[in-house]
Design an enzyme around this catalytic site. Structure first.
Site, PDB file in Angstrom:
ATOM      1  N   TYR A 138      -3.257   4.516   2.354  1.00  0.00           N
ATOM      2  CA  TYR A 138      -3.323   5.055   3.707  1.00  0.00           C
ATOM      3  C   TYR A 138      -4.418   6.107   3.828  1.00  0.00           C
ATOM      4  O   TYR A 138      -5.029   6.258   4.886  1.00  0.00           O
ATOM      5  CB  TYR A 138      -1.963   5.635   4.125  1.00  0.00           C
ATOM      6  CG  TYR A 138      -1.986   6.092   5.555  1.00  0.00           C
ATOM      7  CD1 TYR A 138      -1.996   5.153   6.591  1.00  0.00           C
ATOM      8  CD2 TYR A 138      -2.035   7.434   5.878  1.00  0.00           C
ATOM      9  CE1 TYR A 138      -2.053   5.562   7.916  1.00  0.00           C
ATOM     10  CE2 TYR A 138      -2.086   7.860   7.198  1.00  0.00           C
ATOM     11  CZ  TYR A 138      -2.104   6.922   8.213  1.00  0.00           C
ATOM     12  OH  TYR A 138      -2.172   7.321   9.524  1.00  0.00           O
ATOM     13  N   HIS A 183       0.840  -1.195   0.000  1.00  0.00           N
ATOM     14  CA  HIS A 183       0.000   0.000   0.000  1.00  0.00           C
ATOM     15  C   HIS A 183       0.874   1.243   0.000  1.00  0.00           C
ATOM     16  O   HIS A 183       2.046   1.204   0.366  1.00  0.00           O
ATOM     17  CB  HIS A 183      -0.975   0.012   1.191  1.00  0.00           C
ATOM     18  CG  HIS A 183      -0.388   0.563   2.449  1.00  0.00           C
ATOM     19  ND1 HIS A 183      -0.407   1.905   2.746  1.00  0.00           N
ATOM     20  CD2 HIS A 183       0.229  -0.033   3.489  1.00  0.00           C
ATOM     21  CE1 HIS A 183       0.188   2.100   3.919  1.00  0.00           C
ATOM     22  NE2 HIS A 183       0.580   0.943   4.390  1.00  0.00           N
ATOM     23  N   CYS A 184       0.266   2.332  -0.456  1.00  0.00           N
ATOM     24  CA  CYS A 184       0.930   3.633  -0.446  1.00  0.00           C
ATOM     25  C   CYS A 184      -0.065   4.641   0.111  1.00  0.00           C
ATOM     26  O   CYS A 184      -0.845   4.310   0.995  1.00  0.00           O
ATOM     27  CB  CYS A 184       1.432   4.002  -1.840  1.00  0.00           C
ATOM     28  SG  CYS A 184       0.128   4.107  -3.077  1.00  0.00           S
ATOM     29  N   GLN A 185      -0.071   5.855  -0.401  1.00  0.00           N
ATOM     30  CA  GLN A 185      -1.001   6.872   0.085  1.00  0.00           C
ATOM     31  C   GLN A 185      -2.346   6.781  -0.626  1.00  0.00           C
ATOM     32  O   GLN A 185      -3.387   6.800   0.004  1.00  0.00           O
ATOM     33  CB  GLN A 185      -0.401   8.268  -0.101  1.00  0.00           C
ATOM     34  CG  GLN A 185      -1.217   9.389   0.524  1.00  0.00           C
ATOM     35  CD  GLN A 185      -1.233   9.360   2.037  1.00  0.00           C
ATOM     36  OE1 GLN A 185      -0.347   8.819   2.679  1.00  0.00           O
ATOM     37  NE2 GLN A 185      -2.273   9.928   2.633  1.00  0.00           N
TER      38      GLN A 185
END
Length: 119
Positions: A110, A81-83
């Site tokens: 996120y 996952h990232c932003q």
């Protein structure tokens, strides 16, 4: 090498995995500055530009560097996952190209996690 496992995972499915799975490897590919502002509990920070090298490490090197067990190629619970989802997708694609056939991306990132967890 096609996989029947979908490339993305939803917030609800990720939350359930975090609650029940001791084998989940949740990889946060954001920058250190982003991670310093908040993270998903239980995630391991491996910046996007180092994902490929990290996945090429031996299990011993991976444990020494990140403090967690490296996922096996057929691990059912490898999630990136990232932003917002784009970098997580890039990392998931890289992992799949390296043979991690079940790697998935938490597309909400996120941003979605923090919004839903604060409610």
């Amino acid at each position: 090498m096609a996989s029947s496992v979908t490339k993305e995972i939803s917030y609800e499915d990720l939350k359930a995995l975090l609650a029940k799975s001791k084998d989940l490897l949740l990889v946060d590919v954001r920058t250190k500055e982003e991670v310093d502002k908040g993270k998903i509990q239980g995630s391991v920070h491996i910046p996007l530009d180092t994902v490929e090298a990290a996945l090429a490490m031996t299990p011993e090197q991976f444990m020494a560097e990140y403090g967690v067990t490296k996922a096996q190629l057929d691990a059912p619970e490898l999630v990136f996952h990232c932003q917002l989802g784009r970098r997580g997708d890039v990392a998931t694609t890289k992992a799949r190209q390296l043979g991690y056939v079940n790697a998935r991306n938490f597309a909400g990132g996120y941003k979605e996690w923090s919004e839903k967890e604060k409610k």
